[in-house]
Enzyme design. Structure first.
Site, PDB file in Angstrom:
ATOM      1  N   HIS A   1       0.857  -1.187   0.000  1.00 36.88           N
ATOM      2  CA  HIS A   1       0.000   0.000   0.000  1.00 36.88           C
ATOM      3  C   HIS A   1       0.893   1.236   0.000  1.00 36.88           C
ATOM      4  O   HIS A   1       1.948   1.255   0.652  1.00 36.88           O
ATOM      5  CB  HIS A   1      -0.905  -0.013   1.235  1.00 36.88           C
ATOM      6  CG  HIS A   1      -1.886   1.112   1.286  1.00 36.88           C
ATOM      7  ND1 HIS A   1      -1.538   2.384   1.688  1.00 36.88           N
ATOM      8  CD2 HIS A   1      -3.206   1.161   0.987  1.00 36.88           C
ATOM      9  CE1 HIS A   1      -2.595   3.164   1.629  1.00 36.88           C
ATOM     10  NE2 HIS A   1      -3.625   2.446   1.204  1.00 36.88           N
TER      11      HIS A   1
ATOM     12  N   ASP B   1       0.980   4.115   1.483  1.00 34.53           N
ATOM     13  CA  ASP B   1       1.370   4.629   2.794  1.00 34.53           C
ATOM     14  C   ASP B   1       2.323   3.678   3.501  1.00 34.53           C
ATOM     15  O   ASP B   1       3.237   4.107   4.221  1.00 34.53           O
ATOM     16  CB  ASP B   1       0.139   4.859   3.680  1.00 34.53           C
ATOM     17  CG  ASP B   1      -0.764   5.955   3.136  1.00 34.53           C
ATOM     18  OD1 ASP B   1      -0.252   6.862   2.458  1.00 34.53           O
ATOM     19  OD2 ASP B   1      -1.990   5.895   3.375  1.00 34.53           O
ATOM     20  N   LYS B   2       2.126   2.384   3.304  1.00 32.95           N
ATOM     21  CA  LYS B   2       2.999   1.408   3.960  1.00 32.95           C
ATOM     22  C   LYS B   2       4.372   1.339   3.311  1.00 32.95           C
ATOM     23  O   LYS B   2       5.372   1.041   3.974  1.00 32.95           O
ATOM     24  CB  LYS B   2       2.334   0.019   3.946  1.00 32.95           C
ATOM     25  CG  LYS B   2       1.234  -0.101   4.982  1.00 32.95           C
ATOM     26  CD  LYS B   2       1.830  -0.125   6.362  1.00 32.95           C
ATOM     27  CE  LYS B   2       0.948   0.531   7.368  1.00 32.95           C
ATOM     28  NZ  LYS B   2       1.619   0.875   8.611  1.00 32.95           N
TER      29      LYS B   2
ATOM     30  N   GLU C   1      10.379  11.195   7.570  1.00 37.23           N
ATOM     31  CA  GLU C   1       9.109  11.131   6.845  1.00 37.23           C
ATOM     32  C   GLU C   1       9.386  10.822   5.374  1.00 37.23           C
ATOM     33  O   GLU C   1      10.378  11.297   4.807  1.00 37.23           O
ATOM     34  CB  GLU C   1       8.360  12.463   6.943  1.00 37.23           C
ATOM     35  CG  GLU C   1       8.195  12.994   8.353  1.00 37.23           C
ATOM     36  CD  GLU C   1       7.199  12.209   9.182  1.00 37.23           C
ATOM     37  OE1 GLU C   1       6.438  11.407   8.610  1.00 37.23           O
ATOM     38  OE2 GLU C   1       7.180  12.404  10.409  1.00 37.23           O
TER      39      GLU C   1
ATOM     40  N   GLU D   1      14.626  14.983  10.335  1.00 38.79           N
ATOM     41  CA  GLU D   1      15.835  15.397  11.046  1.00 38.79           C
ATOM     42  C   GLU D   1      16.514  14.224  11.713  1.00 38.79           C
ATOM     43  O   GLU D   1      15.872  13.236  12.092  1.00 38.79           O
ATOM     44  CB  GLU D   1      15.494  16.474  12.078  1.00 38.79           C
ATOM     45  CG  GLU D   1      14.465  16.036  13.100  1.00 38.79           C
ATOM     46  CD  GLU D   1      14.202  17.116  14.132  1.00 38.79           C
ATOM     47  OE1 GLU D   1      14.375  18.303  13.811  1.00 38.79           O
ATOM     48  OE2 GLU D   1      13.843  16.771  15.257  1.00 38.79           O
TER      49      GLU D   1
ATOM     50  N   LYS E   1      -5.720  -4.434   0.222  1.00 36.77           N
ATOM     51  CA  LYS E   1      -6.429  -4.019   1.436  1.00 36.77           C
ATOM     52  C   LYS E   1      -7.408  -5.133   1.809  1.00 36.77           C
ATOM     53  O   LYS E   1      -7.984  -5.789   0.931  1.00 36.77           O
ATOM     54  CB  LYS E   1      -7.216  -2.716   1.203  1.00 36.77           C
ATOM     55  CG  LYS E   1      -6.380  -1.546   0.792  1.00 36.77           C
ATOM     56  CD  LYS E   1      -7.229  -0.306   0.531  1.00 36.77           C
ATOM     57  CE  LYS E   1      -7.632   0.369   1.836  1.00 36.77           C
ATOM     58  NZ  LYS E   1      -8.273   1.690   1.586  1.00 36.77           N
TER      59      LYS E   1
ATOM     60  N   PHE F   1      -7.633  -4.186 -10.948  1.00 30.37           N
ATOM     61  CA  PHE F   1      -6.745  -3.463 -10.032  1.00 30.37           C
ATOM     62  C   PHE F   1      -5.323  -3.842 -10.434  1.00 30.37           C
ATOM     63  O   PHE F   1      -4.664  -4.638  -9.792  1.00 30.37           O
ATOM     64  CB  PHE F   1      -7.058  -3.876  -8.594  1.00 30.37           C
ATOM     65  CG  PHE F   1      -6.249  -3.178  -7.525  1.00 30.37           C
ATOM     66  CD1 PHE F   1      -5.343  -2.165  -7.817  1.00 30.37           C
ATOM     67  CD2 PHE F   1      -6.400  -3.548  -6.191  1.00 30.37           C
ATOM     68  CE1 PHE F   1      -4.613  -1.535  -6.825  1.00 30.37           C
ATOM     69  CE2 PHE F   1      -5.667  -2.937  -5.189  1.00 30.37           C
ATOM     70  CZ  PHE F   1      -4.778  -1.931  -5.496  1.00 30.37           C
TER      71      PHE F   1
ATOM     72  N   ASP G   1      -1.705   5.793  -6.359  1.00 23.40           N
ATOM     73  CA  ASP G   1      -2.129   6.760  -5.346  1.00 23.40           C
ATOM     74  C   ASP G   1      -0.901   7.146  -4.528  1.00 23.40           C
ATOM     75  O   ASP G   1      -0.071   6.297  -4.217  1.00 23.40           O
ATOM     76  CB  ASP G   1      -3.197   6.132  -4.443  1.00 23.40           C
ATOM     77  CG  ASP G   1      -3.895   7.145  -3.556  1.00 23.40           C
ATOM     78  OD1 ASP G   1      -3.672   8.347  -3.744  1.00 23.40           O
ATOM     79  OD2 ASP G   1      -4.664   6.722  -2.680  1.00 23.40           O
ATOM     80  N   ALA G   2      -0.782   8.400  -4.172  1.00 25.69           N
ATOM     81  CA  ALA G   2       0.370   8.861  -3.410  1.00 25.69           C
ATOM     82  C   ALA G   2       0.369   8.254  -2.006  1.00 25.69           C
ATOM     83  O   ALA G   2      -0.679   7.921  -1.457  1.00 25.69           O
ATOM     84  CB  ALA G   2       0.374  10.383  -3.318  1.00 25.69           C
TER      85      ALA G   2
ATOM     86  N   ARG H   1       0.108   7.602   7.919  1.00 24.44           N
ATOM     87  CA  ARG H   1      -1.316   7.822   7.654  1.00 24.44           C
ATOM     88  C   ARG H   1      -2.197   6.616   8.002  1.00 24.44           C
ATOM     89  O   ARG H   1      -3.405   6.676   7.830  1.00 24.44           O
ATOM     90  CB  ARG H   1      -1.540   8.199   6.189  1.00 24.44           C
ATOM     91  CG  ARG H   1      -1.124   9.608   5.880  1.00 24.44           C
ATOM     92  CD  ARG H   1      -1.826  10.163   4.660  1.00 24.44           C
ATOM     93  NE  ARG H   1      -1.516   9.415   3.445  1.00 24.44           N
ATOM     94  CZ  ARG H   1      -1.656   9.919   2.222  1.00 24.44           C
ATOM     95  NH1 ARG H   1      -2.112  11.150   2.071  1.00 24.44           N
ATOM     96  NH2 ARG H   1      -1.352   9.207   1.158  1.00 24.44           N
ATOM     97  N   LYS H   2      -1.602   5.533   8.494  1.00 25.85           N
ATOM     98  CA  LYS H   2      -2.400   4.341   8.790  1.00 25.85           C
ATOM     99  C   LYS H   2      -2.303   3.989  10.271  1.00 25.85           C
ATOM    100  O   LYS H   2      -2.037   2.846  10.644  1.00 25.85           O
ATOM    101  CB  LYS H   2      -1.926   3.179   7.902  1.00 25.85           C
ATOM    102  CG  LYS H   2      -2.333   3.360   6.440  1.00 25.85           C
ATOM    103  CD  LYS H   2      -3.826   3.244   6.279  1.00 25.85           C
ATOM    104  CE  LYS H   2      -4.283   3.482   4.842  1.00 25.85           C
ATOM    105  NZ  LYS H   2      -4.254   4.898   4.448  1.00 25.85           N
TER     106      LYS H   2
ATOM    107  N   LYS I   1      10.270   7.166  13.665  1.00 19.10           N
ATOM    108  CA  LYS I   1      10.611   7.856  14.908  1.00 19.10           C
ATOM    109  C   LYS I   1      11.436   6.952  15.807  1.00 19.10           C
ATOM    110  O   LYS I   1      11.056   5.799  16.053  1.00 19.10           O
ATOM    111  CB  LYS I   1       9.336   8.272  15.642  1.00 19.10           C
ATOM    112  CG  LYS I   1       8.494   9.264  14.864  1.00 19.10           C
ATOM    113  CD  LYS I   1       7.202   9.586  15.601  1.00 19.10           C
ATOM    114  CE  LYS I   1       6.339  10.553  14.788  1.00 19.10           C
ATOM    115  NZ  LYS I   1       5.052  10.844  15.454  1.00 19.10           N
TER     116      LYS I   1
ATOM    117  N   LYS J   1      11.096   9.295  21.097  1.00 18.75           N
ATOM    118  CA  LYS J   1       9.806   9.907  20.806  1.00 18.75           C
ATOM    119  C   LYS J   1       8.717   9.078  21.478  1.00 18.75           C
ATOM    120  O   LYS J   1       8.486   7.924  21.117  1.00 18.75           O
ATOM    121  CB  LYS J   1       9.545   9.966  19.302  1.00 18.75           C
ATOM    122  CG  LYS J   1      10.196  11.128  18.572  1.00 18.75           C
ATOM    123  CD  LYS J   1      11.668  10.969  18.403  1.00 18.75           C
ATOM    124  CE  LYS J   1      12.248  12.003  17.448  1.00 18.75           C
ATOM    125  NZ  LYS J   1      13.717  11.940  17.421  1.00 18.75           N
TER     126      LYS J   1
ATOM    127  N   ASP K   1       5.643   9.245  21.231  1.00 17.96           N
ATOM    128  CA  ASP K   1       4.606   8.807  20.295  1.00 17.96           C
ATOM    129  C   ASP K   1       4.735   7.308  20.032  1.00 17.96           C
ATOM    130  O   ASP K   1       3.743   6.593  19.914  1.00 17.96           O
ATOM    131  CB  ASP K   1       4.757   9.532  18.949  1.00 17.96           C
ATOM    132  CG  ASP K   1       4.024  10.859  18.917  1.00 17.96           C
ATOM    133  OD1 ASP K   1       3.296  11.158  19.873  1.00 17.96           O
ATOM    134  OD2 ASP K   1       4.199  11.593  17.933  1.00 17.96           O
TER     135      ASP K   1
END
Length: 392
Positions: A17, A19-20, A45, A58, A172, A237, A245-246, A251-252, A272, A276, A278
């Site tokens: 995918h 994003d992945k 990122e 960074e 998906k 597909f 798709d970008a 995002r997931k 990260k 961090k 997060d």
């Protein structure tokens, strides 16, 4: 009392995918830097689109003079990720994609907030983090997300080993699971969209390929004549991944965690380093929730931790056992800091997190995986259960 009879749906996305793909590259960059410098601070990122990958963020190193040397490896790292995922499309190919590296030195102002004058390590940012566990599956994960991941992981295995060469990397899945008496008992609907390399394949052809693997992964009896199937419901597909798709790192986050069955603090994980919170505090929150359930204190548990940037200790510890607790939740909250140091340094030390163990987390969930011998998925251990019980 919580509902006992209902249906709940979660989705997963494959390693291909868009994003992945970005999560994988960001975490591979992190791993490469941690392998060279276990104290590296990384916020990486990635953005991907047709024939293009852009990497930014960074990096803080123990010896910052070596930054340029390490930056020379980024192009190779990105291409290796894309190759392993399996992209050799005309407009997204590991050998021809343009890779732009915009990583730079860590902000001095962020660095000073994380490391105090006495060397005490504060949180890398403010935020709230949640962990969750439930005894409804062996992995102590919600069934809809656990089996949505399992389907795509199995399809990736047979694609990569050559058993099913018509499947493409992008896919998906989505499962709607029936709960009776608060426990998962079956699947009311299955949604799967997967890239295929043979343009002549119909949705029925794709279902014929994937259905045996889906049935193999799901518990016996969960699929019956009433289960609704949607396989490639839009038809062909063929164009997949960042060419279709970008993609963007982070995002997931619901796919990465509990599929919507539990709260999420909002922070993404991939790219990260473990200073961090997060990432590290979300991992230790899962660790705590899983050990609460493993200790028999509850059938379900949610743990929330909160932090402030530059401050080492959590501002709050919250536990909810959702009406299933055998022990008062407030007593568990008091016990937790007795058995584990929840400062960023304490979390990293307890879970041995300053290692290149993160690229493997980038697809098929950060939780519900087996702990590995080299320290990967250390937050899935249940070795704190006895200490928690004794601390009550």
């Amino acid at each position: 009392m919580s509902r006992q009879n209902y249906v709940f749906t979660s989705e997963s996305v494959s390693e291909g995918h868009p994003d992945k793909v970005c999560d994988r590259i960001s975490d591979a960059v992190l791993d490469a830097l941690l392998a060279e410098d276990p104290l590296a601070r990384v916020a990486c990122e990635t953005f991907a689109t047709t024939n293009r990958v852009v990497i930014g963020g960074e990096v803080g190193l123990t010896d910052q003079a070596k930054l340029a040397e390490y930056m020379g490896k980024i192009d190779e790292i990105a291409r290796a990720c894309i190759k392993d995922i399996g992209y050799e499309q005309e407009k997204f190919h590991h050998a021809t994609v343009e890779v732009t590296n915009l990583l730079h030195e860590q902000s001095a102002h962020i660095a000073q907030g994380v490391t105090g004058e006495q060397g005490d390590e504060g949180a890398g940012d403010q935020g709230i983090m949640f962990g969750y566990a439930t005894n409804e599956t062996d992995a102590m994960m919600p069934a809809p997300i656990q089996f949505s991941h399992a389907i795509l992981k199995r399809l990736a295995e047979v694609r990569k080993n050559g058993t099913e060469p018509t499947l493409g990397p992008d896919a998906k899945s989505q499962l709607t699971v029936q709960y009776n008496g608060g426990k998962p008992v079956g699947v009311t609907s299955i949604v799967l969209s997967t890239q295929h390399l043979d343009e002549s394949m119909t949705s029925a052809d794709v279902r014929a390929v994937v259905e045996p693997y889906i049935l193999e992964v799901l518990p016996e009896g969960w699929v019956n004549a009433d289960t609704i199937w949607h396989v490639n419901p839009t038809g062909k597909f063929v164009i997949g991944g960042p060419d279709g798709d970008a993609g963007l790192t982070g995002r997931k986050i619901i796919v990465d965690t509990y599929g919507g069955a539990a709260p999420h603090g909002g922070g993404a994980f991939s790219g990260k380093d473990p200073t961090k919170v997060d990432r590290s505090a979300a991992y230790v929150s899962r660790y705590l929730a899983k050990n609460i359930v493993a200790a028999g204190m509850a059938e379900r548990a949610t743990v929330q931790l909160s932090y402030a940037i530059g401050v080492a200790k959590p501002l709050s510890i919250y536990v909810d056992t959702h009406g299933t607790g055998e022990v008062d939740a407030a007593a568990i909250e008091r016990a937790i800091p007795k058995v584990i140091d929840l400062t960023p340094r304490g979390i990293r030390t307890h879970l041995d997190m300053n290692k290149p163990i993160y690229a493997r987390t980038a697809a098929y969930g950060h939780f519900g995986r087996a702990p590995e011998a080299d320290g990967g998925f250390s937050w899935e251990r249940t070795d704190l259960a006895e200490a928690l019980k004794k601390a009550i």
